[in-house]
Design an enzyme around this catalytic site. Structure first.
Site, PDB file in Angstrom:
ATOM      1  N   SER A 120       0.862  -1.191   0.000  1.00  0.00           N
ATOM      2  CA  SER A 120       0.000   0.000   0.000  1.00  0.00           C
ATOM      3  C   SER A 120       0.895   1.236   0.000  1.00  0.00           C
ATOM      4  O   SER A 120       2.090   1.150   0.332  1.00  0.00           O
ATOM      5  CB  SER A 120      -0.854  -0.004   1.275  1.00  0.00           C
ATOM      6  OG  SER A 120      -1.528   1.225   1.450  1.00  0.00           O
TER       7      SER A 120
ATOM      8  N   TYR B 196      -1.730  -0.578  10.644  1.00  0.00           N
ATOM      9  CA  TYR B 196      -1.932  -0.941   9.228  1.00  0.00           C
ATOM     10  C   TYR B 196      -0.654  -0.675   8.436  1.00  0.00           C
ATOM     11  O   TYR B 196      -0.193  -1.521   7.664  1.00  0.00           O
ATOM     12  CB  TYR B 196      -3.101  -0.140   8.653  1.00  0.00           C
ATOM     13  CG  TYR B 196      -3.383  -0.438   7.187  1.00  0.00           C
ATOM     14  CD1 TYR B 196      -3.907  -1.667   6.791  1.00  0.00           C
ATOM     15  CD2 TYR B 196      -3.116   0.510   6.195  1.00  0.00           C
ATOM     16  CE1 TYR B 196      -4.157  -1.948   5.455  1.00  0.00           C
ATOM     17  CE2 TYR B 196      -3.372   0.243   4.853  1.00  0.00           C
ATOM     18  CZ  TYR B 196      -3.887  -0.989   4.489  1.00  0.00           C
ATOM     19  OH  TYR B 196      -4.135  -1.264   3.165  1.00  0.00           O
TER      20      TYR B 196
HETATM   21  N1  LIG Z   1      -8.533  -0.216  -1.667  1.00  0.00           N
HETATM   22  C1  LIG Z   1      -7.443   0.490  -1.396  1.00  0.00           C
HETATM   23  O1  LIG Z   1      -7.461   1.725  -1.394  1.00  0.00           O
HETATM   24  C2  LIG Z   1      -6.155  -0.217  -1.073  1.00  0.00           C
HETATM   25  C3  LIG Z   1      -4.981   0.540  -1.068  1.00  0.00           C
HETATM   26  C4  LIG Z   1      -3.784  -0.081  -0.747  1.00  0.00           C
HETATM   27  C5  LIG Z   1      -3.757  -1.427  -0.457  1.00  0.00           C
HETATM   28  N2  LIG Z   1      -4.910  -2.143  -0.457  1.00  0.00           N
HETATM   29  C6  LIG Z   1      -4.835  -3.572  -0.111  1.00  0.00           C
HETATM   30  O2  LIG Z   1      -5.495  -4.314  -1.102  1.00  0.00           O
HETATM   31  C7  LIG Z   1      -5.884  -5.576  -0.573  1.00  0.00           C
HETATM   32  C8  LIG Z   1      -7.316  -5.871  -1.009  1.00  0.00           C
HETATM   33  O3  LIG Z   1      -8.174  -4.953  -0.368  1.00  0.00           O
HETATM   34  P1  LIG Z   1      -9.437  -4.283  -1.115  1.00  0.00           P
HETATM   35  O4  LIG Z   1      -9.170  -2.851  -1.218  1.00  0.00           O
HETATM   36  O5  LIG Z   1      -9.790  -5.043  -2.290  1.00  0.00           O
HETATM   37  O6  LIG Z   1     -10.541  -4.442   0.058  1.00  0.00           O
HETATM   38  P2  LIG Z   1     -11.868  -5.303   0.144  1.00  0.00           P
HETATM   39  O7  LIG Z   1     -12.799  -4.958  -0.953  1.00  0.00           O
HETATM   40  O8  LIG Z   1     -12.335  -5.123   1.563  1.00  0.00           O
HETATM   41  O9  LIG Z   1     -11.354  -6.789  -0.071  1.00  0.00           O
HETATM   42  C9  LIG Z   1     -10.614  -7.461   0.913  1.00  0.00           C
HETATM   43  C10 LIG Z   1     -10.544  -8.922   0.522  1.00  0.00           C
HETATM   44  O10 LIG Z   1      -9.763  -9.608   1.510  1.00  0.00           O
HETATM   45  C11 LIG Z   1     -10.470 -10.753   1.897  1.00  0.00           C
HETATM   46  N3  LIG Z   1     -10.143 -11.146   3.265  1.00  0.00           N
HETATM   47  C12 LIG Z   1     -10.197 -10.409   4.392  1.00  0.00           C
HETATM   48  N4  LIG Z   1      -9.860 -11.174   5.446  1.00  0.00           N
HETATM   49  C13 LIG Z   1      -9.614 -12.418   4.962  1.00  0.00           C
HETATM   50  C14 LIG Z   1      -9.229 -13.637   5.546  1.00  0.00           C
HETATM   51  N5  LIG Z   1      -9.040 -13.768   6.872  1.00  0.00           N
HETATM   52  N6  LIG Z   1      -9.049 -14.703   4.752  1.00  0.00           N
HETATM   53  C15 LIG Z   1      -9.251 -14.607   3.418  1.00  0.00           C
HETATM   54  N7  LIG Z   1      -9.598 -13.477   2.806  1.00  0.00           N
HETATM   55  C16 LIG Z   1      -9.785 -12.397   3.575  1.00  0.00           C
HETATM   56  C17 LIG Z   1     -11.930 -10.414   1.741  1.00  0.00           C
HETATM   57  O11 LIG Z   1     -12.692 -11.600   1.533  1.00  0.00           O
HETATM   58  P3  LIG Z   1     -13.676 -12.290   2.598  1.00  0.00           P
HETATM   59  O12 LIG Z   1     -14.188 -11.227   3.518  1.00  0.00           O
HETATM   60  O13 LIG Z   1     -14.732 -12.902   1.738  1.00  0.00           O
HETATM   61  O14 LIG Z   1     -12.807 -13.314   3.282  1.00  0.00           O
HETATM   62  C18 LIG Z   1     -11.911  -9.578   0.482  1.00  0.00           C
HETATM   63  O15 LIG Z   1     -11.979 -10.410  -0.653  1.00  0.00           O
HETATM   64  C19 LIG Z   1      -5.663  -5.474   0.927  1.00  0.00           C
HETATM   65  O16 LIG Z   1      -4.461  -6.134   1.269  1.00  0.00           O
HETATM   66  C20 LIG Z   1      -5.532  -3.977   1.156  1.00  0.00           C
HETATM   67  O17 LIG Z   1      -4.773  -3.683   2.310  1.00  0.00           O
HETATM   68  C21 LIG Z   1      -6.106  -1.581  -0.771  1.00  0.00           C
END
Ligand SMILES: NC(=O)c1ccc[n+]([C@@H]2O[C@H](COP(=O)([O-])OP(=O)(O)OC[C@H]3O[C@@H](n4cnc5c(N)ncnc54)[C@H](OP(=O)(O)O)[C@@H]3O)[C@@H](O)[C@H]2O)c1
Length: 248
Positions: free
Chosen positions: A143, A156
């Site tokens: 991130s 985080y």
């Molecule tokens: N969106 C942003 O602005 C952003 C920026 C920088 C980095 N990121 C990173 O991108 C990644 C994806 O996040 P996102 O933005 O796509 O958020 P999101 O829409 O909330 O998706 C998070 C995903 O992680 C899964 N997850 C959470 N806990 C889990 C567990 N214990 N086991 C398996 N799967 C799990 C969730 O699936 P289930 O709940 O179905 O298990 C969901 O598919 C994360 O690592 C986040 O830190 C996001």
């Protein structure tokens, strides 16, 4: 393999929403077989059905990345079903930000378990297969918070700094095995991620930032596809991208 994506077997954790779901859609459209892991298996199944209806190959596996055995089962299933594993995208994560003084220690534990240990379990599951294959590609999701720290983001950001450190160590160690490594650090991308914030003040601030600047999740998918699509002797190690309008 004209585009270096077609025919590859790609495992994605956290494929039930947001960045993982967008990556699955784009990679499937470009000919990859995708192996989808997350806890909300009904959402994974709906995505797999959608991809299959367009001629894609998708396998669904209910996976909690805090459980090492489940992550191993996910990656092993890719090999059993499709014969190999070319790419593992350690994407699952959560971001319940708060000030340290709020002592939301359970949320600190959760972020360490999912954002760090989940990535490590993905690496542990992938490496034996990729060493045996003498090739593969591990993509870890960090991130902007893996580069910068602000009030409310200490834990985080610590987990995302850890992902970058792990990725750099991994990069150096797996060279002899012909394995590529990429760490991708997105800025604000419109997903369900801010929903994990339980601190009302922090949630309001983050939701406002996302409402102002966040970009669609296919931005991430294109970054993933770019890294995978390089010829096998080209290793894209780091990608940091933000919305054009994001200052932080
Ligand atoms: N969106 C942003 O602005 C952003 C920026 C920088 C980095 N990121 C990173 O991108 C990644 C994806 O996040 P996102 O933005 O796509 O958020 P999101 O829409 O909330 O998706 C998070 C995903 O992680 C899964 N997850 C959470 N806990 C889990 C567990 N214990 N086991 C398996 N799967 C799990 C969730 O699936 P289930 O709940 O179905 O298990 C969901 O598919 C994360 O690592 C986040 O830190 C996001």
């Amino acid at each position: 393999m004209g585009n270096h994506i077609e025919g590859k077997v790609v495992v994605i954790t956290g494929a039930s929403s947001g960045l993982g779901e967008a990556a699955a859609r784009l990679l499937s459209a470009q000919g990859a077989a995708v192996v989808l892991g997350a806890r909300r298996v009904e959402r994974l199944q709906a995505l797999a059905d959608e991809l299959a209806a367009k001629g894609g190959r998708a396998l669904v596996m209910e996976t909690d990345v805090t459980d090492r055995a489940q992550v191993k089962r996910l990656v092993d299933a890719a090999v059993e079903q499709f014969g190999r594993v070319d790419v593992v995208i350690n994407n699952a994560g959560l971001m319940p930000q708060s000030l340290l003084e709020a002592l939301k220690v359970d949320e600190w534990d959760r972020m360490i378990d999912v954002n760090i240990k989940g990535v490590l379990y993905g690496i542990a599951a992938a490496l034996p297969h990729m060493q045996r294959q003498r090739g593969g590609h591990i993509i870890n999701v960090s991130s902007v918070a893996g580069h910068k720290v602000g009030p409310g983001s200490a834990v985080y950001a610590a987990t995302k700094h850890a992902v970058r450190a792990l990725s750099e160590g991994l990069r150096q160690e797996v060279k002899p095995h012909n394995i590529r490594t990429t760490v991708i650090s997105p800025g604000a991308v419109a997903t369900e991620l801010p929903n994990t914030i339980t601190d009302a003040g922090v949630a309001a601030r983050v939701n406002q930032l996302y409402a102002d600047v966040a970009i669609p999740a296919d931005s991430f998918a294109r970054a993933v596809a770019f890294a995978i699509a390089q010829p096998e002797d080209v290793d894209i190690n780091e990608i940091l991208f933000r919305p054009t309008r994001q200052e932080y």
